[in-house]
Write an enzyme that holds these catalytic residues in place. Sequence first.
Site, PDB file in Angstrom:
ATOM      1  N   GLU A 127     -48.900 -12.847 -18.244  1.00 31.42           N
ATOM      2  CA  GLU A 127     -47.583 -12.217 -18.291  1.00 31.42           C
ATOM      3  C   GLU A 127     -47.171 -12.087 -19.759  1.00 31.42           C
ATOM      4  O   GLU A 127     -47.339 -13.048 -20.508  1.00 31.42           O
ATOM      5  CB  GLU A 127     -46.532 -13.053 -17.552  1.00 31.42           C
ATOM      6  CG  GLU A 127     -45.206 -12.309 -17.478  1.00 31.42           C
ATOM      7  CD  GLU A 127     -44.127 -13.073 -16.688  1.00 31.42           C
ATOM      8  OE1 GLU A 127     -44.408 -14.184 -16.194  1.00 31.42           O
ATOM      9  OE2 GLU A 127     -43.014 -12.560 -16.615  1.00 31.42           O
ATOM     10  N   GLU A 304     -41.265 -23.053 -11.672  1.00 32.49           N
ATOM     11  CA  GLU A 304     -42.535 -22.342 -11.463  1.00 32.49           C
ATOM     12  C   GLU A 304     -42.912 -22.345  -9.988  1.00 32.49           C
ATOM     13  O   GLU A 304     -43.413 -21.355  -9.463  1.00 32.49           O
ATOM     14  CB  GLU A 304     -43.659 -22.958 -12.305  1.00 32.49           C
ATOM     15  CG  GLU A 304     -43.370 -23.029 -13.809  1.00 32.49           C
ATOM     16  CD  GLU A 304     -42.932 -21.713 -14.438  1.00 32.49           C
ATOM     17  OE1 GLU A 304     -43.330 -20.644 -13.957  1.00 32.49           O
ATOM     18  OE2 GLU A 304     -42.156 -21.752 -15.422  1.00 32.49           O
TER      19      GLU A 304
HETATM   20 ZN    ZN Z   1     -39.826 -18.041 -14.722  1.00 32.63          ZN
END
Ligand code: ZN
Length: 882
Positions: A127, A304
Amino acid sequence: MTQNSQVTYLKDYQVPDFIIETTDLDIRVGDEYTSVVARLKVRRNPASSEPSSELILQGGKGIKLQDVMMDGLILDESNYDLNGSELAIHQCPEAFELTTECLIQPQLNASLEGLYKSGGMYCTQCEAEGFRNITYYLDRPDALSVFTTRISAPKASYPILLANGNPVDQGDLENGEHYAVWHDPFPKPAYLFAMVAGDLVRQDDQFTTQSGRKVDLQIFVEAHNSHKCDHALASLKRSMLWDEQNYGREYDLDLFMIVAVDDFNMGAMENKGLNIFNSDCVLADPATSSDAMFERIEGIVAHEYFHNWSGNRVTCRDWFQLSLKEGFTVYRDAQYTADTYSAAVKRIDDVTVLRTHQFAEDASPMAHPIRPASYIEINNFYSVTVYEKGAEVVGMIHTLLGDDLFRKGSDLYFDRHDGQAVTTDDFVAAMSDASGINLDQFKYWYSQAGTPTLAVTDHYNAINNEYSLTVVQSTPATAECEVKLPFHLPLRVALLDTKGKELPLQLQGSEPVLGNNCVLNITQAQQTFIFEGIAEQPTPSLLRGFSAPVKLDYAYTEEQLLFLASKDQDGFCRWEACQRLLIEATERAMGFMSQASHYQLKDSLVTMLRTSLVDETLDPAMVAKLVQLPSEAYLAETQTIVDVDLIHTAREAIRLAIATALESELLYCYQRCHDTGVFSQTGKAIGQRALKNICLYYLNALDQALYQTMAQDQYALQANMTDVGAALHILIGHKNSELAAPLLADFYQRWQGDAQVVCQWFAMQCGASRPGLLGQVKALLDHNAFDIRNPNKVRSVVGSFIRSAINFHAVDGSGYAFVGDMILKLDGFNPMIAAGLAKPLGRFKRKTKDRQQLMVSQLQRLNQAELSKDVFEVVSKALSAS
Ligand SMILES: [Zn+2]
């Protein structure tokens, strides 16, 4: 137009022309080259508005393309174009299989985006756009594909081979190699891809979901960190249960893995089934981690994990929608922490971060709405605005809808969009559809930047027992938008009688309010609310729980603030009243400083602080918040013109004045909270440590040997990192720097083998609030333990230095020049970290004139250099505001 200035706009979004149904990767890890074979099952996208027969894949600079095959036939160069970052395949049929073979060199990848080597292990961070550094791909979040990953590597060096999903095959190969195959049944975008190859040890646990499925939980770390996993595993199990109970979300694979990595640009990454964490955000042990770090780690593990639904099962359509997953997930992790620890303290901590850092960003050249309309480099938008303000916006929806309808809305959102890549509009639509509440105007929060101010005035009419509140909202212009339309926001209020009791509320023209505090729907530039049946002049308790991310402007009298500080039932408002009094005291001190007069605290403030300190029935964590001085950074936020030296001197004067006035109470409170028994992590024990360390901090303003010895003794006890760190911090900040020197040497000696603690050692020294630090900071860059390629070390040295305002903003400009040098050094290999350091240089607007000039000239110097687009975006936006 140069490569650096290419802007991507939200308005240009188009669905991809092709869909990659399955992605089969065969990754062979090698010392010199790692080969990546990607077999993609591709078909045209029927939803594409302007279908093209050309498939364009993105690829990073470091990729060496070896072969391209379509349906088993090797393509020659007339069938495709390769231009730097793009591979264009011409004349694609309706459906086909595309195979590419590439070579990459992860061991040379210092940007830490894509596949790279950290210490002895290979790991990934994809990401936002890192996957393109691994292979040519449709690297965008709305391209969802089912991934199967085969990894092979020398078994002796890399006994552990991991990827997303469930393990399906493994075995030995010739020449000491082995392989593992992983399959992830859930379609996902490439940014959620992860793999790891390394020599790691595993800690195991198990969780049984609400439907009775057993999930294996595994944390992989380097052998010397194996004793630091318990907290993360326990946090993970608590989060899994919490998400089932509060959002009805159950985990969906048989296995959930976390891997700790030392070199990592971010905090952690929610890759499907295989979270990769910065070691610093997962490893914890009372000897090496403070209470604050324990809480932070728990929050990050939860964050997360929660992404498995808010981010992975439902993902973003494009990167402008980043707040869709981040705002919502930060909100979810904040709720989790509030439920697990103290809700009031968590709220105060979050508001402090928001008002100190996000309000500053909103007032800076990098100001952007939580859904930006354009970017040059998306990495620059992993910001406090997208994350923390994004969470506030979700929190406001929760407040406007109430608990039950908010839950209905989140259920509808997950059900409606499971397996899709969607937008923040889709999120708001689900909330609105489920609740029947119109949120059209509310959506301005997604498109307008800037921090609104709510100016509130009131009037009490004793003849007809009416009390009215008039609310005027205004938002300053920001670069993306001059004139702002009024926001829709919830203003939570209560009215207190003279004893502090909340009065029953009856708003003119509406039903009686249930409970004694209400949410006013602010929708217009100016609105008046009239409460009936109010028999006495009340004290308004406004913006309870900080119900909206705004600046509240109500002319509280000192008497009212003292009253709220001792009587308000709302933890946030009570703390806020104390803060206002302390800020006012600091501002008065600033006035005295410039006249070089002696400064004394008002008796009323001393009494208020004393009352909190001696009240043993109060939660010690809350008392610690009530008596804590606002930080220099937050004080700076409250000033029209920021004079960092004056703020520092005035704050130190207040600290000394409080210590002088309350010496015996502070000492008693310290002794009362100083528990030398068995270490405990109950809320009470954590609160007592926080409070006692604040007392010790005040007492050391008195410059008495007695208190210095107390700090030295607390260090020598080595009871836990909270106490050791606090004692060191206090002594490092002392004007006699000799006091801390032997302890710092001892600390390093003790912990030199532990990178996580060495970073704390760097940070304590570089972030100290004592003038003249630069020489020492520069010397630390030459220390053996410093490594410019490790982001945690850079953050702990350079990041901490920037936070030490008196040094970063030194009047001779030396702090700016140093940071400028570091940006240029870092930009050559890690643009993301370099750009993060450049942002504070752009915040010159409210600084004193001399500093403004120095900051701008530093930016101009950077602008002369060859910059990455990350740094270019930050520097160019800052200069255009100068
Ligand atoms: Zn995040």
